[in-house]
Write an enzyme that holds these catalytic residues in place. Structure first.
Site, PDB file in Angstrom:
ATOM      1  N   GLU A 157      38.985  37.539  42.954  1.00 40.93           N
ATOM      2  CA  GLU A 157      40.348  37.202  43.479  1.00 40.93           C
ATOM      3  C   GLU A 157      40.821  37.264  44.857  1.00 40.93           C
ATOM      4  O   GLU A 157      41.661  37.977  45.143  1.00 40.93           O
ATOM      5  CB  GLU A 157      41.114  38.198  42.600  1.00 40.93           C
ATOM      6  CG  GLU A 157      40.937  37.982  41.100  1.00 40.93           C
ATOM      7  CD  GLU A 157      41.665  39.087  40.161  1.00 40.93           C
ATOM      8  OE1 GLU A 157      42.466  39.939  40.828  1.00 40.93           O
ATOM      9  OE2 GLU A 157      41.862  38.968  39.085  1.00 40.93           O
ATOM     10  N   GLU A 354      37.407  37.902  33.494  1.00 38.04           N
ATOM     11  CA  GLU A 354      38.294  38.944  33.101  1.00 38.04           C
ATOM     12  C   GLU A 354      39.468  38.172  32.373  1.00 38.04           C
ATOM     13  O   GLU A 354      39.956  37.319  32.589  1.00 38.04           O
ATOM     14  CB  GLU A 354      39.048  39.697  34.380  1.00 38.04           C
ATOM     15  CG  GLU A 354      38.071  40.399  35.388  1.00 38.04           C
ATOM     16  CD  GLU A 354      38.919  40.961  36.480  1.00 38.04           C
ATOM     17  OE1 GLU A 354      40.185  41.322  36.440  1.00 38.04           O
ATOM     18  OE2 GLU A 354      38.269  41.268  37.695  1.00 38.04           O
TER      19      GLU A 354
HETATM   20  C1  PNW Z   1      42.690  42.235  38.362  1.00 42.17           C
HETATM   21  N1  PNW Z   1      48.874  40.401  40.021  1.00 42.17           N
HETATM   22  O1  PNW Z   1      43.780  42.360  39.331  1.00 42.17           O
HETATM   23  C2  PNW Z   1      41.411  42.599  39.204  1.00 42.17           C
HETATM   24  O2  PNW Z   1      40.266  41.832  39.274  1.00 42.17           O
HETATM   25  C3  PNW Z   1      41.135  44.120  38.296  1.00 42.17           C
HETATM   26  O3  PNW Z   1      40.180  44.651  39.105  1.00 42.17           O
HETATM   27  C4  PNW Z   1      42.257  44.749  37.896  1.00 42.17           C
HETATM   28  O4  PNW Z   1      41.815  45.830  37.455  1.00 42.17           O
HETATM   29  C5  PNW Z   1      42.760  43.929  36.659  1.00 42.17           C
HETATM   30  O5  PNW Z   1      43.048  42.496  37.248  1.00 42.17           O
HETATM   31  C6  PNW Z   1      44.055  44.302  36.094  1.00 42.17           C
HETATM   32  O6  PNW Z   1      45.070  44.460  37.124  1.00 42.17           O
HETATM   33  C7  PNW Z   1      44.849  41.951  39.390  1.00 42.17           C
HETATM   34  O7  PNW Z   1      49.850  41.234  40.302  1.00 42.17           O
HETATM   35  C8  PNW Z   1      45.982  42.921  40.014  1.00 42.17           C
HETATM   36  O8  PNW Z   1      49.136  39.130  39.823  1.00 42.17           O
HETATM   37  C9  PNW Z   1      47.125  42.238  40.125  1.00 42.17           C
HETATM   38  C10 PNW Z   1      47.369  40.933  39.998  1.00 42.17           C
HETATM   39  C11 PNW Z   1      46.289  40.183  39.314  1.00 42.17           C
HETATM   40  C12 PNW Z   1      45.150  40.579  39.338  1.00 42.17           C
END
Ligand code: PNW
Length: 451
Positions: A157, A354
């Site tokens: 990401e 994920e």
């Molecule tokens: C992902 N957003 O994070 C990560 O790859 C993980 O480590 C995390 O625990 C998981 O998703 C759940 O949040 C994100 O704000 C965090 O769009 C924030 C966003 C997207 C993905």
């Protein structure tokens, strides 16, 4: 189903703990956790789930669930010191883990970067040299594990590690500047391309990919041109910037134009886009939700650096404990788009790296969580994968996020995504969703057909 891979995912900083052990140095997240107000409840990663010490039991847990693959990340500051020398003790840990996985019949899927940048690197991702250091680090890990690990993911990401980290200021290092965000995005992507090339040169048979996150935006009013344009710009920096670049198409012209003076023209040198477009063997897709947006009024730092006026409008759909609306239909549509637009034409398969839900888990007296809400989420999204496959999308596997309740970044330990509960004593207690997931794996069923 024989052509489908079932797994679960984690990330080093979220589970390992042992943050100063065996020569591990500080990451930008260790530093960020010390900033008052940056992380809920002042939580940090010093202990996390203590996976660094409990990895053996965790691998046994995975084997018990029947996982075919395990997606984990390597902590860069654990395996390379500030002076650039490999840290053998840190590499030993990942070697033990990989050997343990292989002995249990679980395929290791290794991610090189899941946000825990060494704090010692000057300028972080604003510095072009960090991209070069990343490729060197990739080779250090490959030197030790390349004979056993076949699946290599460069970045997790990069949208988060640029736009949330340098644009919105909510992730480490907590900066809020559109040019910095776009500069960081470019250096991350350059690091991806340099590492992909270095790995390929070192190991012709390695399978190399990247994981991108997708939060499709839909306009609050599909007849309003201003809303349609805001959706185009959100999609531009969140999705097309990264996906076009890694599939060798360079940066989208409209994104560069929208960024205007904020575009990091000096950072993007001749030849960089070709490096970034190095051939890939798979596309990792992380999906949680979609968002309905409208053009509002800019209110403070935004991750949408070319659309700061983008405002999320709740649709009244059911939400997870993150407040994210649950939209499995949006997942099926996204997979169709990714296959048709990028992965399919390049002949590259998609893996869901994920997908999962934070839920307000309520353990009973024994610590057991009957998380029917999480099961419903996973079931509906697996059905969406099935639907997309039926429509022709080449989706080859699914990793649930996440194996263990863990450090959920700015939300600390308050948000629980695990299919296995981790309690205050760090005991692992499989939730109902873990049993359900094990059943799905055993039967190879993707999900209940949807009406
Ligand atoms: C992902 N957003 O994070 C990560 O790859 C993980 O480590 C995390 O625990 C998981 O998703 C759940 O949040 C994100 O704000 C965090 O769009 C924030 C966003 C997207 C993905």
């Amino acid at each position: 189903m024989t052509d489908f891979l079932w797994g679960a995912a984690t990330a080093a900083f979220q589970i390992e703990g042992a943050s100063t052990e065996d020569g591990r140095e500080a990451s930008i997240w260790d530093v960020f956790c010390q900033v008052p107000g940056a992380v809920a409840n002042g939580d940090d990663g010093t202990v996390a789930t203590d996976h660094y010490h409990r990895w053996e039991a965790d691998v046994a847990l995975m084997a018990g669930l029947g996982l075919q693959a395990y997606r984990f990340s390597v902590a860069w500051p654990r395996v390379v010191s500030a002076d650039g020398t490999p840290n053998a003790a840190g590499l030993d840990f990942y070697e033990r883990l990989v050997d343990g996985l292989l002995a249990a019949g679980i395929e290791p899927w290794l991610t090189l970067y899941h946000w825990d940048l060494p704090a010692s690197l000057p300028g972080g991702w604003l510095n072009r040299a960090t991209a070069e250091r990343f490729a060197q680090y990739a080779l250090v890990v490959h030197d030790r594990l390349g004979d056993r690990v076949r699946r290599w993911t460069t970045l997790n990401e990069p949208w988060c590690s640029s736009m949330l980290s340098y644009g919105a200021g909510v992730h480490a290092p907590g900066h809020a500047d559109p040019t910095e965000a776009l500069t960081a995005a470019h250096h991350l992507l350059l690091g991806h391309g340099l590492a992909a090339r270095a790995l390929r040169d070192a190991d012709a048979s390695a399978s190399i990919g990247i994981t991108l996150n997708y939060t499709p935006a839909v306009p609050a009013d599909p007849t309003n041109p201003a809303y349609i344009d805001v959706v185009r710009r959100v999609d531009g920096t969140a999705h097309r910037l990264f996906t076009d670049a890694v599939f060798g198409r360079g940066y989208p012209a409209d994104v560069v134009a929208d960024a205007g003076a904020a575009w990091p023209a000096e950072a993007v040198r001749a030849g960089d886009e070709a490096v970034i477009g190095a051939p890939l063997d798979f596309l990792g897709v992380n999906y949680y939700t979609t968002e309905m947006v409208r053009a509002g009024v800019p209110a403070g730092p935004s991750p949408h650096v070319t659309a700061p006026e983008a405002e999320v409008v709740p649709r009244g759909l059911p939400t997870t404990d993150m407040g994210w609306e649950i939209d499995p239909d949006g997942f099926a549509r996204l997979l169709g788009r990714l296959h048709d637009t990028w992965a399919g034409p390049a002949g590259v398969p998609i893996y869901i790296t994920e997908n999962g839900a934070a839920c307000a888990d309520e353990p009973d007296a024994d610590g057991f969580v009957d998380d029917t809400d999480r099961i419903a989420y996973l079931d509906a999204h697996l059905a969406a994968v099935e639907e997309a496959r039926g429509a022709g999308a080449d989706v080859r596997g699914y990793f649930a996020w996440t194996l263990l309740d863990n450090f959920e970044w700015a939300f600390g330990y308050a948000k629980r995504f695990g299919i296995v509960r981790v309690d205050e004593e760090l005991r692992r207690i499989p939730k109902a969703s873990a049993r359900w997931f094990a059943q799905q794996i055993a039967t190879g069923r993707l999900g209940a057909p949807r009406s």
